[in-house]
Scaffold this motif. Structure first.
Motif, PDB file in Angstrom:
ATOM      1  N   UNK A   1     -19.169   3.471 130.996  1.00  0.00           N
ATOM      2  CA  UNK A   1     -20.536   3.891 130.698  1.00  0.00           C
ATOM      3  C   UNK A   1     -20.570   4.841 129.500  1.00  0.00           C
ATOM      4  N   UNK A   2     -19.592   5.735 129.423  1.00  0.00           N
ATOM      5  CA  UNK A   2     -19.532   6.640 128.283  1.00  0.00           C
ATOM      6  C   UNK A   2     -19.276   5.884 126.982  1.00  0.00           C
ATOM      7  N   UNK A   3     -18.392   4.876 127.036  1.00  0.00           N
ATOM      8  CA  UNK A   3     -18.121   4.094 125.835  1.00  0.00           C
ATOM      9  C   UNK A   3     -19.347   3.296 125.397  1.00  0.00           C
ATOM     10  N   UNK A   4     -20.085   2.725 126.370  1.00  0.00           N
ATOM     11  CA  UNK A   4     -21.291   1.975 126.021  1.00  0.00           C
ATOM     12  C   UNK A   4     -22.351   2.897 125.428  1.00  0.00           C
ATOM     13  N   UNK A   5     -22.495   4.105 126.001  1.00  0.00           N
ATOM     14  CA  UNK A   5     -23.462   5.051 125.459  1.00  0.00           C
ATOM     15  C   UNK A   5     -23.086   5.473 124.046  1.00  0.00           C
ATOM     16  N   UNK A   6     -21.785   5.672 123.818  1.00  0.00           N
ATOM     17  CA  UNK A   6     -21.337   6.046 122.477  1.00  0.00           C
ATOM     18  C   UNK A   6     -21.568   4.919 121.488  1.00  0.00           C
ATOM     19  N   UNK A   7     -21.310   3.660 121.930  1.00  0.00           N
ATOM     20  CA  UNK A   7     -21.537   2.511 121.050  1.00  0.00           C
ATOM     21  C   UNK A   7     -23.019   2.348 120.743  1.00  0.00           C
ATOM     22  N   UNK A   8     -23.902   2.633 121.745  1.00  0.00           N
ATOM     23  CA  UNK A   8     -25.337   2.528 121.513  1.00  0.00           C
ATOM     24  C   UNK A   8     -25.814   3.575 120.508  1.00  0.00           C
ATOM     25  N   UNK A   9     -25.213   4.764 120.560  1.00  0.00           N
ATOM     26  CA  UNK A   9     -25.601   5.804 119.598  1.00  0.00           C
ATOM     27  C   UNK A   9     -25.178   5.442 118.179  1.00  0.00           C
ATOM     28  N   UNK A  10     -24.019   4.801 118.052  1.00  0.00           N
ATOM     29  CA  UNK A  10     -23.511   4.461 116.728  1.00  0.00           C
ATOM     30  C   UNK A  10     -24.030   3.126 116.207  1.00  0.00           C
ATOM     31  N   UNK A  11     -24.828   2.403 117.002  1.00  0.00           N
ATOM     32  CA  UNK A  11     -25.319   1.092 116.586  1.00  0.00           C
ATOM     33  C   UNK A  11     -26.312   1.253 115.434  1.00  0.00           C
ATOM     34  N   UNK A  12     -26.090   0.510 114.388  1.00  0.00           N
ATOM     35  CA  UNK A  12     -26.970   0.562 113.231  1.00  0.00           C
ATOM     36  C   UNK A  12     -26.707   1.704 112.287  1.00  0.00           C
ATOM     37  N   UNK A  13     -25.751   2.568 112.606  1.00  0.00           N
ATOM     38  CA  UNK A  13     -25.437   3.713 111.746  1.00  0.00           C
ATOM     39  C   UNK A  13     -24.304   3.296 110.813  1.00  0.00           C
ATOM     40  N   UNK A  14     -24.500   3.362 109.520  1.00  0.00           N
ATOM     41  CA  UNK A  14     -23.418   2.971 108.591  1.00  0.00           C
ATOM     42  C   UNK A  14     -22.280   3.977 108.601  1.00  0.00           C
ATOM     43  N   UNK A  15     -21.094   3.482 108.300  1.00  0.00           N
ATOM     44  CA  UNK A  15     -19.935   4.360 108.246  1.00  0.00           C
ATOM     45  C   UNK A  15     -19.841   5.027 106.879  1.00  0.00           C
ATOM     46  N   UNK A  16     -18.671   5.619 106.601  1.00  0.00           N
ATOM     47  CA  UNK A  16     -18.502   6.355 105.348  1.00  0.00           C
ATOM     48  C   UNK A  16     -18.637   5.445 104.132  1.00  0.00           C
ATOM     49  N   UNK A  17     -18.234   4.172 104.266  1.00  0.00           N
ATOM     50  CA  UNK A  17     -18.307   3.239 103.143  1.00  0.00           C
ATOM     51  C   UNK A  17     -19.623   2.462 103.112  1.00  0.00           C
ATOM     52  N   UNK A  18     -20.502   2.734 104.050  1.00  0.00           N
ATOM     53  CA  UNK A  18     -21.790   2.062 104.052  1.00  0.00           C
ATOM     54  C   UNK A  18     -21.859   0.796 104.866  1.00  0.00           C
ATOM     55  N   UNK A  19     -20.815   0.452 105.606  1.00  0.00           N
ATOM     56  CA  UNK A  19     -20.794  -0.762 106.425  1.00  0.00           C
ATOM     57  C   UNK A  19     -21.391  -0.469 107.798  1.00  0.00           C
ATOM     58  N   UNK A  20     -22.091  -1.460 108.323  1.00  0.00           N
ATOM     59  CA  UNK A  20     -22.708  -1.353 109.650  1.00  0.00           C
ATOM     60  C   UNK A  20     -22.018  -2.342 110.571  1.00  0.00           C
ATOM     61  N   UNK A  21     -21.501  -1.855 111.688  1.00  0.00           N
ATOM     62  CA  UNK A  21     -20.802  -2.709 112.647  1.00  0.00           C
ATOM     63  C   UNK A  21     -21.806  -3.498 113.471  1.00  0.00           C
ATOM     64  N   UNK A  22     -21.676  -4.833 113.477  1.00  0.00           N
ATOM     65  CA  UNK A  22     -22.571  -5.720 114.224  1.00  0.00           C
ATOM     66  C   UNK A  22     -21.817  -6.254 115.420  1.00  0.00           C
ATOM     67  N   UNK A  23     -22.386  -6.088 116.605  1.00  0.00           N
ATOM     68  CA  UNK A  23     -21.772  -6.572 117.840  1.00  0.00           C
ATOM     69  C   UNK A  23     -22.686  -7.572 118.498  1.00  0.00           C
TER      70      UNK A  23
END
Length: 258
Positions: free
Chosen positions: A163-185
């Motif tokens: 549950x903690x991992x899913x919540x963390x993934x939901x928070x990071x969804x749509x947020x670009x990383x340092x290089x500007x890439x967005x992870x799509x799941x």
């Protein structure tokens, strides 16, 4: 060589080989030098409590660590499970006895000049022989209630972690990383599972064969039409041949009452 006995009736003593544990400073954080006694030829039925009581006459014992073989390393982690991943000791081992003060090591080395020391007493017996095997068998019998409690606790921790991992993934969804890439799941009732390299190779090979077969048969539309015409012509030819064969069989049939 330190002679010990595991019973008052034991005639031949058992020899423990002891020496001061000497390593470089900081090489072995769990067994500090000058305060650690290295013990060899420890029987499998001689546990940390027995060694602690044996060497407590030389000084206050801080810890006793028993290992399968000598080696440098950090402090061992305590086993998380009482029922799973249990290791059965079959051979002789080595031990690291850590004293509070360095004088304990020197006093333990001086014990070799004394007679055989008795480890097993009435108040603290060391089980050997048949009694040891009986105790091992009784310890191997699993209590269903304790096992169920441990499994339930493990599953609760696992669900909490997921549950903690899913919540963390939901928070990071749509947020670009340092290089500007967005992870799509992929989400849904049947989320996609990560494929292995062998599975990807099999899928690519299958698609390649399918594409090659399609290109050979139906590369052009007129090839597809010609293939159908030839197939229909073969069916008509076979139908006419079957009609002639049936007519010939009927003509050859004669009525012979006698």
């Amino acid at each position: 060589a330190l002679a010990v006995k595991f019973g008052a009736r034991q005639r031949s003593p058992h020899c423990l080989l002891v020496k001061e544990h000497q390593v470089r400073e900081g090489a072995d954080t769990a067994h500090p030098p000058r305060r650690t006694l290295f013990v060899l030829n420890v029987p499998p039925y001689c546990g940390p409590d027995s060694l602690s009581r044996l060497f407590s006459r030389c000084g206050r014992v801080q810890s006793v660590d028993i290992c399968d073989k000598p080696g440098l390393g950090e402090k061992k982690e305590e086993p998380k499970s009482k029922f799973f991943n249990r290791k059965t000791v079959t051979g002789f081992q080595v031990a690291y006895v850590v004293f509070r003060k360095p004088a304990g090591v020197q006093a333990a080395k001086a014990l070799s000049r004394e007679g055989p020391l008795l480890i097993s007493t009435e108040s603290h017996p060391v089980k050997t022989g048949i009694s040891k095997w009986i105790a091992s068998y009784e310890a191997s019998v699993v209590d269903p209630k304790e096992l169920k409690a441990e499994v339930d606790a493990y599953m609760q921790d696992y669900d909490k972690k997921m549950a903690e991992e899913e919540a963390k993934a939901a928070e990071q969804e749509g947020v670009p990383d340092e290089e500007g890439w967005v992870k799509v799941t992929r989400k849904g009732r049947k989320p996609g599972l990560p494929r292995t390299e062998a599975a990807n190779l099999r899928v690519l090979e299958k698609e390649k064969r399918k594409r090659a077969r399609k290109e050979l048969l139906n590369f052009y539309a007129w090839q597809h039409r010609e293939t159908k015409r030839e197939h229909i012509a073969q069916l008509r030819k076979k139908f006419e041949e079957d009609k002639q064969r049936i007519a010939l069989m009927r003509a050859q049939r004669k009525f012979r009452p006698y």
